[in-house]
Scaffold this active site. Structure first.
Site, PDB file in Angstrom:
ATOM      1  CD  GLU A 288      -2.691  -1.100   0.362  1.00 32.22           C
ATOM      2  OE1 GLU A 288      -3.629   0.051  -0.067  1.00 32.22           O
ATOM      3  OE2 GLU A 288      -3.562  -2.580  -0.583  1.00 32.22           O
ATOM      4  CG  ASP A 369       2.125  -6.961  -6.153  1.00 27.30           C
ATOM      5  OD1 ASP A 369       1.585  -6.336  -4.884  1.00 27.30           O
ATOM      6  OD2 ASP A 369       1.627  -7.706  -6.919  1.00 27.30           O
TER       7      ASP A 369
END
Length: 427
Positions: A288, A369
């Protein structure tokens, strides 16, 4: 030249049916993928057979429900368009005002009367589907934690919020359109820009707490690790909350919000319960924070603002076209109706834009990611994503065309493959 009403209706119905057939074709491809009895090779030995069977059953239940919901929706939308329900209801809503002592010539009052009727109709038609989805499908698969009383309270709260917020917003939009002149598009965009900032500010502070309880994450290793990660990235973390998502559902999530130097992170209590390894939770937060560090939120916000400005610019080109209004069955040119008609005319473009935004969103997910992997969280992010997939019973098998068209996040198989590839590069 005025386009005859029925010619407009037929043209619009054709497009609606074409899109319905196309999207149903994609849904059928996805339904076929969901029926596959085996896991994708990448997930064999990663996802248990028991979780796979539960995920498969849940996904197929939602797919069956989706087919019914979409079919009913296209029938109702077609009937509304074919029988001229909107122009008829606009007249009816205006006729109601004198009965309660209000001026039917006041466009703001007329518009609010119209919206009240539309909202009532929407609540009535959506309620059976909401009840079935929540208390049949979600309950059958162990996700729903709501009671009927809680469901009704949430619905009433939502209605009351609409009653409080809609009138001043609608009044402001109508006033701007009536007085905007040649700079109307700029004024509309500026108003919506300010409104979006205000809503993003007050929603987590004033509105979200009406539905959920937010408590500070207790002191401990998890809090220390998250704060250390945020500090290392110079993320201005001011508050760290846990939200009681488990009171309504077993689904899990995490998100961040806030402007400038006042950032907050929210963890669902279900996420903490499901990821017993704290490092897995930190890896999710690293993902995040990757969105923040890579400016994904900023880019997305700018893109939305550009699209909004273009839409308002397009609206100003047609808002005074009496022929366009008459072709949709309206004798007058109300502001709200003009906006609705314009939205209908640009739906083909909206589908293309939505597809493009999904492509960008999936690219952002891969980048976030990779950001977490580069921070050294590959060995924790991988099992965290698997755990979230398992606990949320997300679809394990996905059709590539369906996911490309609908998904804003890449399928798990693609994310794990990308994480492994990025991890090898960092070794």
């Amino acid at each position: 030249m005025v386009i005859p009403y029925m010619e407009t209706v037929v043209g619009k119905l054709r497009f609606m049916i074409v899109m319905y057939v196309f999207e149903t074709y994609l849904d059928m491809r996805q339904h076929t993928a969901l029926k596959l009895p085996t896991l994708p090779k990448t997930l064999v030995g990663v996802i248990s057979q028991e979780k796979f069977e539960k995920s498969r059953a849940y996904s197929l239940d939602k797919s069956h429900f989706h087919f019914v919901h979409e079919f009913v929706t296209i029938l109702m939308d077609s009937a509304i368009l074919f029988f001229g329900i909107l122009p008829w209801f606009w007249k009816i809503s205006g006729g109601f005002l004198p009965m309660v002592g209000l001026d039917p010539e006041n466009e703001i009052l007329h518009t609010l009367s119209f919206l009240a009727g539309v909202m009532t109709w929407s609540q009535i038609t959506d309620l059976p589907f909401s009840l079935y989805s929540t208390f049949v499908i979600e309950s059958r698969h162990g996700f729903n934690k709501q009671t009927i009383g809680m469901f009704i309270r949430d619905m009433i709260k939502g209605i009351l919020l609409s009653v409080i917020l809609a009138p001043p917003i609608v009044a402001a939009i109508i006033f701007i359109v009536q007085k905007g002149g040649p700079y109307l598009a700029i004024y509309l965009w500026a108003f919506m820009f300010i409104l979006s900032l205000v809503m993003m500010t007050i929603y987590p502070v004033l509105i979200a707490p009406l539905f959920n309880k937010f408590t500070p994450l207790p002191d401990g290793d998890l809090r220390e690790k998250i704060e250390k990660l945020a500090s290392s990235l110079k993320f201005p973390l001011k508050k760290l909350f846990v939200v009681d998502g488990s009171t309504r559902s077993s689904h899990s999530n995490a998100y961040m919000y806030g402007f400038f130097k006042n950032k907050r992170i929210v963890l669902y209590d279900t996420l903490i319960q499901q990821c017993q390894n704290e490092d897995e939770i930190v890896a999710v937060i690293a993902h995040e924070l990757g969105h923040w560090k890579l400016n994904h939120t900023t880019y997305s916000f700018i893109a939305v603002q550009i699209l909004a400005f273009l839409q308002f610019g397009g609206y100003t080109l047609v808002r005074n076209s009496s022929d366009l209004f008459r072709s949709f069955g309206f004798d007058t040119q109300p502001v709200l109706i003009g906006l609705i008609i314009f939205q209908h005319t640009v739906i083909p473009l909206q589908h293309l834009v939505s597809f493009g935004l999904n492509l960008v969103s999936r690219a952002f997910e891969f980048q976030a990611d990779a950001f977490a992997v580069n921070l050294g969280y590959a060995k924790d992010l991988r099992p965290a994503l698997v755990k979230l997939q398992e606990e949320n019973l997300s679809a394990m098998n996905t059709d590539p065309l369906y996911s490309a068209y609908h998904y804003s996040h890449p399928p798990l198989v693609e994310r794990l493959r990308a994480i492994d590839g990025q991890d090898k590069k960092t070794d």
